[in-house]
Write a protein that holds these residues in place. Structure first.
Motif, short mmCIF file in Angstrom:
data_model
loop_
_atom_site.label_atom_id
_atom_site.label_comp_id
_atom_site.label_asym_id
_atom_site.label_seq_id
_atom_site.Cartn_x
_atom_site.Cartn_y
_atom_site.Cartn_z
N LYS A 128 0.96 4.04 -3.05
CA LYS A 128 0.67 5.45 -2.76
C LYS A 128 1.78 6.37 -3.26
O LYS A 128 1.52 7.48 -3.71
CB LYS A 128 0.49 5.65 -1.25
CG LYS A 128 -0.81 5.13 -0.73
CD LYS A 128 -0.90 5.34 0.76
CE LYS A 128 -2.15 4.69 1.32
NZ LYS A 128 -2.22 4.78 2.78
N GLU A 129 3.02 5.93 -3.17
CA GLU A 129 4.15 6.77 -3.57
C GLU A 129 4.43 6.69 -5.07
O GLU A 129 5.16 7.52 -5.60
CB GLU A 129 5.41 6.35 -2.81
CG GLU A 129 5.33 6.57 -1.32
CD GLU A 129 5.20 8.05 -0.97
OE1 GLU A 129 5.81 8.88 -1.67
OE2 GLU A 129 4.48 8.36 0.00
N SER A 134 0.83 -1.21 0.00
CA SER A 134 0.00 0.00 0.00
C SER A 134 0.87 1.26 0.00
O SER A 134 0.54 2.24 -0.68
CB SER A 134 -0.95 0.00 1.18
OG SER A 134 -0.24 0.12 2.39
N VAL A 135 1.96 1.26 0.74
CA VAL A 135 2.87 2.41 0.74
C VAL A 135 3.52 2.58 -0.63
O VAL A 135 3.64 3.69 -1.14
CB VAL A 135 3.94 2.26 1.85
CG1 VAL A 135 5.03 3.31 1.70
CG2 VAL A 135 3.30 2.32 3.21
#
Length: 82
Positions: free
Chosen positions: A12-13, A8-9
């Motif tokens: 998102k980035e 998920s990180v």
């Protein structure tokens, strides 16, 4: 740290254009290429099946010999002498 959190990180980035151009488009193009070659392979299989069918071999041979006549042309007759 779990794998879902790291994923998920990462998503998102990651910019959307890189996600689209680097992952989505190559996969779509690969799937389209596979579909194209599958269609071509099916066509070749149909042609091979017709060529190997002994009942249709003579029909195919004689069908190639008899071509449709064009309108307005006389048929050549080898028996007539000038």
């Amino acid at each position: 740290m779990s794998v879902s959190y790291l994923l998920s990180v990462f998503v998102k980035e990651l910019p959307g254009c890189i996600l689209f151009a680097g992952i989505f488009m190559p996969m779509v193009l690969l799937l389209l290429l596979i579909a194209y070659f599958r269609i071509k392979l099916l066509e070749v299989n149909e042609e091979l099946a017709m060529a190997q069918d002994p009942g249709k071999v003579l029909l195919n041979y004689y069908g190639q010999q008899q071509k449709p006549r064009r309108s307005g042309q006389k048929e050549k007759n080898s028996r007539t002498f000038k």
